[in-house]
Design an enzyme around this catalytic site. Structure first.
Site, PDB file in Angstrom:
ATOM      1  N   ASP A   8       0.859  -1.186   0.000  1.00 17.80           N
ATOM      2  CA  ASP A   8       0.000   0.000   0.000  1.00 17.80           C
ATOM      3  C   ASP A   8       0.895   1.235   0.000  1.00 17.80           C
ATOM      4  OD1 ASP A   8      -2.094   1.738   0.181  1.00 17.80           O
ATOM      5  OD2 ASP A   8      -2.693   1.184   2.210  1.00 17.80           O
ATOM      6  N   ASP A 103      -2.879   2.540  -6.042  1.00 21.10           N
ATOM      7  CA  ASP A 103      -1.866   2.614  -4.988  1.00 21.10           C
ATOM      8  C   ASP A 103      -1.763   1.376  -4.106  1.00 21.10           C
ATOM      9  OD1 ASP A 103      -4.294   2.991  -3.778  1.00 21.10           O
ATOM     10  OD2 ASP A 103      -3.656   4.661  -2.517  1.00 21.10           O
ATOM     11  N   GLU A 104      -2.438   0.285  -4.445  1.00 26.31           N
ATOM     12  CA  GLU A 104      -2.298  -0.913  -3.622  1.00 26.31           C
ATOM     13  C   GLU A 104      -2.543  -2.170  -4.443  1.00 26.31           C
ATOM     14  OE1 GLU A 104      -5.291  -1.616  -0.603  1.00 26.31           O
ATOM     15  OE2 GLU A 104      -6.615  -0.121  -1.516  1.00 26.31           O
TER      16      GLU A 104
END
Length: 351
Positions: A8, A103-104
């Site tokens: 993350d 983003d993850e």
């Protein structure tokens, strides 16, 4: 036993802005909205979070908490490019990558030979490589199942990692708040707490039949997660289910002509976003969303195999006339639901 990593990125959008403009590093910044327009915060950096500013918070509320907050409109091309670079780093270690967003992502490194097969070392090396190549930090969680890896990635933020070994799972779960389980929202958590169920340890003492009776299928998910059971694979072919674009308005609108003009402006952006999706993904349905000034919202969609502006306008007009009443409209949105070719036959039969 599987080895799952959840990576993350730390306040990703804001971190890209601070990297590209070092003058922003030590001041509170947030992506989303403006001082003149309504909207919501997409991401806030850690100085802003110290004032209570959070993702998904209305911009007006964020400004009340932090009057000197610097608001940035967002540079999504830059964020996408950074995300592609991060994904490339992941692919050096495994092909089993399941992105959740820009983003993850989850990674299954069970069979990788890198770092002597140690998921802990792989996560550490990935984070270091991201920093070396992009000057961005990431946090990671390592666990034998997906949901625990995701929970773990949040436990040592920012720029850290947390490992839950198979031997650690029973003790970790015993005190884990149910609210930490992905999918357990505020309403569900409050209902569980009213029943005296606060931790996974509490659920472990429950009869599965009772949970099924009270919560249906979600009761089984609760019971399984509280036992550390999560059989979901890391799915590198995870399908994007929808593409949408919406606009929160500076002032409520009350005339259909204003709504139609907004749709005309939103439609090219929907086309652009749809063009970035894999070409073998077909459209199953398209629809519109209206949010009213009492914060109630309505969505209407129907089966339509091709993106069509006139159809969206027609659907929006019908929704406007039938569901608005005398309320003002504060948000207008367009979206399409996507269909994988392998599922096309199932959809047609289902009609």
């Amino acid at each position: 036993m599987r080895k799952i990593i959840h990576v993350d990125m730390d306040c990703f959008f804001a971190a890209v802005e601070m990297r590209d403009n070092p003058a922003l590093r030590d001041i509170p910044i947030a992506i989303g909205g403006s001082r003149e327009c309504r909207g919501v915060i997409s991401t806030a950096n850690y100085p802003a979070r110290q004032f209570g500013v959070r993702s998904a918070m209305p911009t007006a509320m964020a400004l009340k908490l932090c009057p000197h907050l610097t608001l940035l409109p967002g540079r999504f091309d830059a964020y996408k490019e950074a995300s592609r670079h991060v994904r490339d780093i992941f692919s050096r270690y495994t092909s089993l990558i399941e992105p959740l967003s820009l983003d993850e992502a989850w990674l299954d490194v069970t069979d990788t030979p890198h770092c002597y097969g140690s998921a802990t070392l792989i996560a550490r090396e990935i984070r270091q490589t991201i920093f070396n190549e992009l000057q961005l930090t990431a946090s990671a969680g390592v666990a034998p199942v997906k949901f625990l890896a995701k929970i773990a990635s949040d436990l040592n933020k920012p720029n850290g990692q947390y490992v839950i070994t198979p031997a650690d799972v029973p003790d970790f779960l015993k005190t884990l708040p149910l609210a930490k389980i992905p999918g357990v929202g505020k309403v569900s958590a409050a209902k569980l707490e009213s029943m005296g169920l606060i931790t996974c340890g509490d659920i472990q003492q429950c009869d599965l039949a009772m949970l099924l009776k009270r919560f249906g299928k979600f009761g089984r998910v609760l019971w399984e997660r509280s036992q550390g059971i999560d059989e979901r694979d890391v799915n590198s072919e995870r399908l994007r289910k929808s593409v949408g674009v919406e606009r929160t308005l500076a002032e409520d609108i009350h005339e259909w002509s204003d709504c139609e003009a907004i749709i005309e402006r939103l439609y090219p952006e929907l086309e652009r976003r749809l063009a970035t999706v894999k070409p073998d993904l077909l459209i199953a349905r398209q629809g519109v969303k209206l949010k009213f000034n009492d914060f109630q919202q309505t969505t209407q969609e129907h089966v339509w195999p091709q993106l069509n502006k006139e159809d969206l306008i027609s659907t929006a007009r019908k929704t406007w006339n039938e569901r608005r009443g005398d309320r003002g409209v504060r948000l207008v949105g367009l979206h399409v639901t996507l269909l994988h070719p392998q599922l096309e036959r199932q959809l047609v039969l289902g009609l």
